[in-house]
Enzyme design. Sequence first.
Site, PDB file in Angstrom:
ATOM      1  N   ASP A   8     -18.409  34.363  52.565  1.00 56.63           N
ATOM      2  CA  ASP A   8     -17.418  35.440  52.477  1.00 56.63           C
ATOM      3  C   ASP A   8     -18.149  36.755  52.200  1.00 56.63           C
ATOM      4  OD1 ASP A   8     -18.007  35.447  49.772  1.00 56.63           O
ATOM      5  OD2 ASP A   8     -15.975  34.974  49.099  1.00 56.63           O
ATOM      6  N   CYS A  65     -20.422  31.724  48.766  1.00 61.73           N
ATOM      7  CA  CYS A  65     -19.448  32.734  48.335  1.00 61.73           C
ATOM      8  C   CYS A  65     -19.973  33.321  47.034  1.00 61.73           C
ATOM      9  CB  CYS A  65     -18.044  32.138  48.209  1.00 61.73           C
ATOM     10  SG  CYS A  65     -17.851  30.829  46.979  1.00 61.73           S
ATOM     11  N   THR A  67     -19.438  32.421  43.825  1.00 61.97           N
ATOM     12  CA  THR A  67     -19.865  31.369  42.886  1.00 61.97           C
ATOM     13  C   THR A  67     -20.302  30.077  43.563  1.00 61.97           C
ATOM     14  OG1 THR A  67     -17.606  30.562  42.786  1.00 61.97           O
ATOM     15  CG2 THR A  67     -18.247  32.181  41.107  1.00 61.97           C
ATOM     16  N   HIS A  98     -27.561  10.609  46.701  1.00 58.04           N
ATOM     17  CA  HIS A  98     -26.567   9.695  46.115  1.00 58.04           C
ATOM     18  C   HIS A  98     -25.161   9.843  46.689  1.00 58.04           C
ATOM     19  CE1 HIS A  98     -28.956   8.826  42.134  1.00 58.04           C
ATOM     20  NE2 HIS A  98     -29.686   8.657  43.230  1.00 58.04           N
ATOM     21  N   HIS A 133     -25.059   3.348  46.587  1.00 58.35           N
ATOM     22  CA  HIS A 133     -24.476   4.683  46.749  1.00 58.35           C
ATOM     23  C   HIS A 133     -23.523   4.711  47.943  1.00 58.35           C
ATOM     24  CE1 HIS A 133     -27.059   6.084  43.607  1.00 58.35           C
ATOM     25  NE2 HIS A 133     -28.126   5.628  44.249  1.00 58.35           N
TER      26      HIS A 133
HETATM   27  C1  RB5 Z   1     -14.614  36.730  45.982  1.00 58.25           C
HETATM   28  O1  RB5 Z   1     -14.415  37.832  45.166  1.00 58.25           O
HETATM   29  C2  RB5 Z   1     -14.844  35.480  45.166  1.00 58.25           C
HETATM   30  O2  RB5 Z   1     -13.668  35.076  44.572  1.00 58.25           O
HETATM   31  C3  RB5 Z   1     -15.427  34.390  46.032  1.00 58.25           C
HETATM   32  O3  RB5 Z   1     -16.596  34.832  46.611  1.00 58.25           O
HETATM   33  C4  RB5 Z   1     -15.785  33.095  45.328  1.00 58.25           C
HETATM   34  O4  RB5 Z   1     -16.567  33.323  44.209  1.00 58.25           O
HETATM   35  C5  RB5 Z   1     -14.694  32.162  45.086  1.00 58.25           C
HETATM   36  O5  RB5 Z   1     -14.878  31.067  44.548  1.00 58.25           O
END
Ligand code: RB5
Length: 145
Positions: A8, A65, A67, A98, A133
């Site tokens: 993203d 993304c 996180t 695994h 596994h």
């Molecule tokens: C975008 O701001 C953020 O929410 C996205 O990149 C991600 O971290 C979502 O899990």
Amino acid sequence: MKIAIGCDHAAVELKNKIIKHLEEKGYGVDDKGTYTSESCDYPVYAKAVCDSVNDKSADLGILVCGTGIGMSIAANKIRGIRAACCNEIFTAEITRRHNNTNVLCMGARVIGEEVAYKVVDAFLEAEFEGGKHQRRVDMFMEFEK
Ligand code: RB5
């Protein structure tokens, strides 16, 4: 090996660096976007990458993304996908060995590019061990039915 990759707006820069890293290592790369820093919805790109893994136009997928968590939740809603959010090397290797994971998710706001390259390498170079596994993977894949 062909890798489908998507991100993203939070992770375009890291995605582009990972693509370069993958190409330098000789992997084929299918970039599913997004391509700009304009705000977008990560499930769109999770779906595009996972569809490529499921239809076998890619061997494995990578999603980035902010996180890695949103991408991994979205990817794991898609039948046939086993996605893991790994922002360090150890789990990236073990989840392939695994869990037979087929999609790696990372957070561009969590890790730097050098760690990301090592996470990607650990994931792509590890091999599923099968045996007990496989039994466990079969058990949780049954949940899709
Ligand atoms: C975008 O701001 C953020 O929410 C996205 O990149 C991600 O971290 C979502 O899990």
